[in-house]
Design an enzyme around this catalytic site. Sequence first.
Site, PDB file in Angstrom:
ATOM      1  N   LYS A 163      -2.649   6.588   1.286  1.00 33.64           N
ATOM      2  CA  LYS A 163      -2.507   7.049   2.679  1.00 33.64           C
ATOM      3  C   LYS A 163      -1.530   8.217   2.658  1.00 33.64           C
ATOM      4  CE  LYS A 163      -2.576   4.681   7.160  1.00 33.64           C
ATOM      5  NZ  LYS A 163      -4.022   4.614   7.447  1.00 33.64           N
ATOM      6  N   ARG A 174       0.833  -1.201   0.000  1.00 34.17           N
ATOM      7  CA  ARG A 174       0.000   0.000   0.000  1.00 34.17           C
ATOM      8  C   ARG A 174       0.872   1.257   0.000  1.00 34.17           C
ATOM      9  NH1 ARG A 174      -4.293   0.299   4.696  1.00 34.17           N
ATOM     10  NH2 ARG A 174      -2.464   0.872   5.910  1.00 34.17           N
ATOM     11  N   GLU A 229     -16.152   6.223   4.624  1.00 30.84           N
ATOM     12  CA  GLU A 229     -15.267   5.958   5.748  1.00 30.84           C
ATOM     13  C   GLU A 229     -15.910   6.406   7.048  1.00 30.84           C
ATOM     14  OE1 GLU A 229     -11.817   5.034   5.844  1.00 30.84           O
ATOM     15  OE2 GLU A 229     -11.232   5.182   3.741  1.00 30.84           O
TER      16      GLU A 229
HETATM   17  C1  PLP Z   1      -5.139   3.844   7.703  1.00 29.27           C
HETATM   18  C2  PLP Z   1      -6.564   4.075   7.399  1.00 29.27           C
HETATM   19  C3  PLP Z   1      -7.564   3.094   7.564  1.00 29.27           C
HETATM   20  C4  PLP Z   1      -7.269   1.771   8.222  1.00 29.27           C
HETATM   21  O1  PLP Z   1      -6.376   0.969   7.516  1.00 29.27           O
HETATM   22  P1  PLP Z   1      -5.652  -0.234   8.242  1.00 29.27           P
HETATM   23  O2  PLP Z   1      -4.746  -0.768   7.197  1.00 29.27           O
HETATM   24  O3  PLP Z   1      -6.683  -1.213   8.635  1.00 29.27           O
HETATM   25  O4  PLP Z   1      -4.944   0.328   9.425  1.00 29.27           O
HETATM   26  C5  PLP Z   1      -8.847   3.377   7.145  1.00 29.27           C
HETATM   27  N1  PLP Z   1      -9.177   4.569   6.625  1.00 29.27           N
HETATM   28  C6  PLP Z   1      -8.254   5.544   6.470  1.00 29.27           C
HETATM   29  C7  PLP Z   1      -8.681   6.837   5.877  1.00 29.27           C
HETATM   30  C8  PLP Z   1      -6.928   5.321   6.849  1.00 29.27           C
HETATM   31  O5  PLP Z   1      -6.030   6.282   6.715  1.00 29.27           O
END
Ligand code: PLP
Length: 343
Positions: free
Chosen positions: A187, A85, A223
Site C-alpha cells: 500500500k 501489512r 482490482e
Molecule cells: C487499501 C486497498 C484495498 C482494500 O484493503 P482493505 O484492507 O480491505 O481496506 C484494496 N485495494 C487497494 C489497491 C487498496 O489500496
Amino acid sequence: MAKADASKLDWNNLGFEYMDLPYRYTAHWKDGEWQDGGLTEESTLHISEASPVLHYGQSAFEGMKAYRTPDNHIQLFRPDQNAARFKRSCERLLMPVFPEDKFVDAVKQVAKANADFVPPYGNGGTLYIRPLIIGTGGVIGVHQAPEYIFTIFAMSVGNYFKGGLTPVNFTTSAYDRAAHKGTGQAKVGGNYAASLLPAENAHENGFADCVYLDPVEHKYIEEVGSANFFGITKDGVFKTPKSPSILPSVTKYSLLWLAENRLGLGASEEKIDVNDLDQFAEAGACGTAAVISPLGGLEHNGKLHVFHSETEVGPVTKKLYDTLTGIQFGTVEAPEGWVQRVE
Ligand SMILES: *Cc1c(COP(=O)(O)O)cnc(C)c1O
C-alpha cells in the site's frame, strides 16, 4: 484550516473528507532509530524540499476504522492485520518498520484522544484512521531517505451508502495499476498517482471506477478501483482473484473467512477470467472505506455484463455486508481476536 469541532458535526451527513482533528500521533526516525513518538496537536508537516517522498514516492499508508458499539465502547477491527501489512509495505520500499505492537498502540491512542469524533452508534458512521510513513531529509540521489516521519491522523466519516447498498457499474481499463512483480501488493503512494487517469477516464464514460486486469495477459480481474473483487458463483462459492499484483485487502480476507465459516459457502482464491463472468450470481468490490460496493455491471470490450442487478443488491452480498459490519460494530459475535477495544 480550522480545527474540527465535534459539537458542530452533523452525524447524519458525514462524507469522506479530511478533517483537522485535535490529535494525531507522530514519531520520527533519525540517526538510525525511532525517536520517542506521541500525540500532538500539530497537523502540518515541515520537511526538506529534497525529501525522497516528494520526488521518488517513498511512502506507505494504511486505512482502518474505529467503531462505536451500541453500549458506547470504541473498538478496532483487526488492527494487527493493518500493522502487518504496513510492515510489508515498508520493507518493500526499504523504509524502517514501525514495530507492529507499537503501531496498534498508537492507533488506539489516536482513537481515544479523538473519542468525541467517533460517531454515535446507529447510522454507520466511523472514525477513519490513516497511518502514513514518508521518507524525508535532504538527499537527491535515488536511494533510501535518511529520515522518516510516521504519523497517524483520523477523521469522522459517514456510511458510504446512505440509502442502503446500491450497485454501481464499472468498466475495464486498458492501463495497468501495478506491474506483475512491482509494488501492487504494497500500500504505497506511487500506486495511486498512477490510478488517477484511468479512474478519470472511467468517470468520463459514466462508470464509478475501472477494473484493472492482470498486467501480463490482460485477461484476469485484479482490482476494482482501489478495492478487491469478489464474486458469488451460481453454485455458492465466494471467489476472489489470486495474483501477486493485488493489494491483499483485510476486508476481502475477512469476507472470505465469513463466507466459509458463517454462511456455509465454498471459498476460493483463483484466477478469474474477465470473459467468464457468467459463473457469478453476484459480485462486489470490498475495502475498508465502503466495506462492500455491489457490482451492478462490468463493461468489457464495449459489452456490459450485468451480475445480479443494476439496481438491487444480491442476497448473499447483503448477508456478507450485514455479518461483517455487525462484527465491526459489536452486534454480531466476532471470531477470536478480530476486534480490539479502545475504551
Ligand atoms: C487499501 C486497498 C484495498 C482494500 O484493503 P482493505 O484492507 O480491505 O481496506 C484494496 N485495494 C487497494 C489497491 C487498496 O489500496
